[in-house]
Design a protein around this motif. Structure first.
Motif, PDB file in Angstrom:
ATOM      1  N   GLN A 154      -5.704   3.627   5.274  1.00  0.00           N
ATOM      2  CA  GLN A 154      -4.431   3.034   5.705  1.00  0.00           C
ATOM      3  C   GLN A 154      -3.994   3.620   7.052  1.00  0.00           C
ATOM      4  N   LEU A 155      -4.124   4.923   7.214  1.00  0.00           N
ATOM      5  CA  LEU A 155      -3.730   5.590   8.464  1.00  0.00           C
ATOM      6  C   LEU A 155      -4.656   5.196   9.610  1.00  0.00           C
ATOM      7  N   THR A 180       0.814  -1.223   0.000  1.00  0.00           N
ATOM      8  CA  THR A 180       0.000   0.000   0.000  1.00  0.00           C
ATOM      9  C   THR A 180       0.849   1.274   0.000  1.00  0.00           C
ATOM     10  N   THR A 181       1.802   1.380   0.909  1.00  0.00           N
ATOM     11  CA  THR A 181       2.585   2.618   1.046  1.00  0.00           C
ATOM     12  C   THR A 181       3.304   2.972  -0.254  1.00  0.00           C
ATOM     13  N   LEU A 238       0.915   3.981  -3.162  1.00  0.00           N
ATOM     14  CA  LEU A 238       0.398   5.350  -3.052  1.00  0.00           C
ATOM     15  C   LEU A 238       1.472   6.381  -3.400  1.00  0.00           C
ATOM     16  N   GLU A 239       2.717   6.112  -3.010  1.00  0.00           N
ATOM     17  CA  GLU A 239       3.829   7.013  -3.375  1.00  0.00           C
ATOM     18  C   GLU A 239       4.021   7.055  -4.890  1.00  0.00           C
ATOM     19  N   GLU A 248       1.064   8.933  -6.502  1.00  0.00           N
ATOM     20  CA  GLU A 248       1.238  10.379  -6.296  1.00  0.00           C
ATOM     21  C   GLU A 248       2.300  10.942  -7.233  1.00  0.00           C
ATOM     22  N   ILE A 261      -6.460   8.884  -4.111  1.00  0.00           N
ATOM     23  CA  ILE A 261      -5.272   8.486  -3.336  1.00  0.00           C
ATOM     24  C   ILE A 261      -5.507   8.810  -1.855  1.00  0.00           C
ATOM     25  N   LYS A 262      -6.077   9.993  -1.588  1.00  0.00           N
ATOM     26  CA  LYS A 262      -6.332  10.406  -0.193  1.00  0.00           C
ATOM     27  C   LYS A 262      -7.310   9.457   0.505  1.00  0.00           C
ATOM     28  N   SER A 285      -3.854  -2.934   6.596  1.00  0.00           N
ATOM     29  CA  SER A 285      -3.766  -2.270   5.288  1.00  0.00           C
ATOM     30  C   SER A 285      -2.386  -2.368   4.640  1.00  0.00           C
ATOM     31  N   ARG A 338      -5.365   6.383   1.422  1.00  0.00           N
ATOM     32  CA  ARG A 338      -4.392   6.664   2.490  1.00  0.00           C
ATOM     33  C   ARG A 338      -5.084   6.902   3.830  1.00  0.00           C
ATOM     34  N   ASP A 339      -6.227   7.548   3.816  1.00  0.00           N
ATOM     35  CA  ASP A 339      -6.965   7.796   5.067  1.00  0.00           C
ATOM     36  C   ASP A 339      -7.320   6.473   5.744  1.00  0.00           C
TER      37      ASP A 339
END
Length: 204
Positions: free
Chosen positions: A73-74, A33-34, A37-38, A41, A66-67, A80, A70-71
């Protein structure tokens, strides 16, 4: 946008390439995931490179999705680690904000990959033809009559092919190799995620 060092390409300035997104082949092709998303972006800055305000809605659509991913995931990092785990665990909560965001993000990335692939494979085609062709096959069938004209305007606002490739770097052979590498890696990730999203357990 970062300046391109001499002898390098625009792809060398990206924080993360899709070629460097870990895929766990032994674990259902889990896409990390991380790093995904990078890379996503990083790729959205391609639309800045196209140099027209008409592409702002395309870029903001991608960054908005993307947000959403990521939301989630956080909010639940332990559930995730891969995109597939993120979706399946979110759906267990009877919510699908991130899962829907990822669905649209994959469609947007598929559009980008198909646009670039069409242009790589058809050396005589202008960028606008490649983008229009890909839009018709990816995002257009899912867009409302309000959204379609906004995206169609962007397709017509693409720069000339030569202008675009010059922006990617001054060494055409290196640009070609870097573009092929990135598009191939993007296509692989998109195909994995599209196949996953077709599965019953990934739907809501």
């Amino acid at each position: 946008m970062a300046a391109i060092p001499s002898g390098a390409t625009w792809f060398d300035t990206l924080k993360r390439s899709f070629a460097n997104v870990p895929i766990d082949a032994a674990n259902d092709n889990g896409v990390s995931t991380t790093e995904f998303l990078e890379a996503a972006e990083s790729l959205t800055t391609l639309f800045d490179l196209l140099g027209s305000a008409a592409f702002s809605p395309v870029k903001s659509d991608l960054t908005g999705n993307i947000k959403k991913v990521r939301d989630r995931q956080l909010a639940a990092p332990g559930e995730s680690e891969t995109l597939q785990a993120l979706v399946l665990n979110e759906l267990k909560t009877k919510k699908h904000v991130a899962s829907e965001g990822l669905l649209w993000l994959v469609r947007g990335l598929d559009f980008t990959a198909q646009s670039l692939r069409h242009n790589i494979d058809n050396a005589s085609k202008e960028l606008s033809d490649s983008f229009r062709d890909a839009y018709g096959r990816t995002l257009k069938p899912h867009h409302s009559f309000i959204i379609k004209p906004i995206f169609s305007a962007a397709m017509s606002a693409t720069p000339y092919r030569n202008t675009f490739y010059e922006k990617l770097g001054n060494d055409s052979e290196r640009v070609k190799a870097a573009l092929e590498r990135e598009v191939k890696a993007l296509e692989e990730v998109v195909q994995i995620l599209k196949a996953f999203q077709e599965r019953k357990e990934a739907k809501w």
